[in-house]
Design a protein around this motif. Structure first.
Motif, short mmCIF file in Angstrom:
data_model
loop_
_atom_site.label_atom_id
_atom_site.label_comp_id
_atom_site.label_asym_id
_atom_site.label_seq_id
_atom_site.Cartn_x
_atom_site.Cartn_y
_atom_site.Cartn_z
N TYR A 127 -44.92 128.52 18.87
CA TYR A 127 -44.51 130.02 18.12
C TYR A 127 -43.38 130.37 19.07
CZ TYR A 127 -49.07 129.38 16.90
OH TYR A 127 -51.13 129.16 15.44
N LEU A 128 -43.23 129.77 20.38
CA LEU A 128 -41.89 129.98 21.17
C LEU A 128 -40.54 129.94 20.52
CD1 LEU A 128 -40.75 131.19 24.10
CD2 LEU A 128 -40.30 128.95 24.61
N PHE A 129 -41.23 129.01 19.88
CA PHE A 129 -39.07 128.61 19.49
C PHE A 129 -39.30 129.56 18.13
CE2 PHE A 129 -37.23 126.21 15.10
CZ PHE A 129 -35.58 125.98 16.60
N CYS A 130 -40.33 129.55 16.91
CA CYS A 130 -39.99 130.97 16.05
C CYS A 130 -40.53 132.22 16.59
CB CYS A 130 -41.70 130.08 14.73
SG CYS A 130 -41.74 129.12 14.14
N GLY A 131 -40.52 132.44 17.55
CA GLY A 131 -40.38 133.49 18.32
C GLY A 131 -38.74 134.24 18.50
N LEU A 132 -37.84 133.24 19.48
CA LEU A 132 -37.02 133.09 19.60
C LEU A 132 -35.91 132.88 18.01
CD1 LEU A 132 -36.43 131.00 22.46
CD2 LEU A 132 -36.54 133.51 22.39
N VAL A 133 -36.13 132.47 16.71
CA VAL A 133 -35.35 132.68 15.71
C VAL A 133 -36.07 133.33 14.83
CG1 VAL A 133 -35.66 131.06 13.59
CG2 VAL A 133 -35.72 130.03 15.41
N SER A 134 -37.03 134.53 15.00
CA SER A 134 -36.66 135.34 14.57
C SER A 134 -36.33 136.55 15.32
CB SER A 134 -38.46 136.30 14.31
OG SER A 134 -38.72 136.21 15.74
N ILE A 135 -36.40 136.39 16.38
CA ILE A 135 -35.82 137.48 17.55
C ILE A 135 -33.90 137.46 17.16
CG2 ILE A 135 -34.13 138.38 19.91
CD1 ILE A 135 -37.85 137.88 20.49
N LEU A 136 -33.12 136.18 17.30
CA LEU A 136 -32.37 135.43 16.58
C LEU A 136 -31.41 136.49 15.46
CD1 LEU A 136 -29.70 134.36 17.62
CD2 LEU A 136 -30.01 132.37 16.56
#
Length: 107
Positions: free
Chosen positions: A23-32
Motif C-alpha cells: 500500500y505504501l508503494f502504491c501510494g508513493l507511485v500515485s503521488i509521483l
C-alpha cells in the motif's frame, strides 16, 4: 458493490512482503504521478498568466486542509467541510462571473 482488497489481486504476501508496504508503494507511485500532472498544469497556468486561477486553487486547497483538520479534531461529521466546499464553489462561480463581466466591459 463488493469490497475488493488490493492484496486479493496481488499475491505478493506469499513472497514475504507485508501488505502495508505494498500500500505504501502504491501510494508513493500515485503521488509521483499526481506530482508530474500537477507540475505541468501549474507551469501551463503560469505561462498563460492565469494568476487568479492559481490563487483561487491554492487558497481553496489551504481552506480544505484547514477545515479537514478542524473536522478531524472536533469530529462534527464533516458539517463544516460541507459548508466550506459550498462557499469555495460559490466564490469560484462569482469570481468567474466577475472576470467575464470585466472582460466584456473592457472590450
Amino acid at each position: 458493490m463488493k469490497h475488493i482488497e488490493l492484496m486479493s489481486f496481488i499475491h505478493i504476501g506469499n513472497v514475504g512482503f507485508d501488505a502495508n508496504y505494498v500500500y505504501l508503494f502504491c501510494g508513493l507511485v500515485s503521488i509521483l504521478i499526481l506530482y508530474f500532472c500537477v507540475k505541468s498544469l501549474i507551469i501551463w497556468v503560469v505561462q498563460m498568466k492565469f494568476d487568479r486561477l492559481l490563487i483561487y486553487t491554492i487558497s481553496s486547497l489551504f481552506i480544505i486542509a484547514i477545515v479537514s483538520g478542524i473536522d478531524l479534531i472536533v469530529g462534527n461529521e464533516m458539517e463544516v467541510a460541507k459548508i466550506a466546499l459550498q462557499s469555495i464553489s460559490l466564490f469560484g462561480f462569482l469570481l468567474s462571473i466577475a472576470i467575464l463581466i470585466k472582460h466584456f466591459i473592457i472590450n
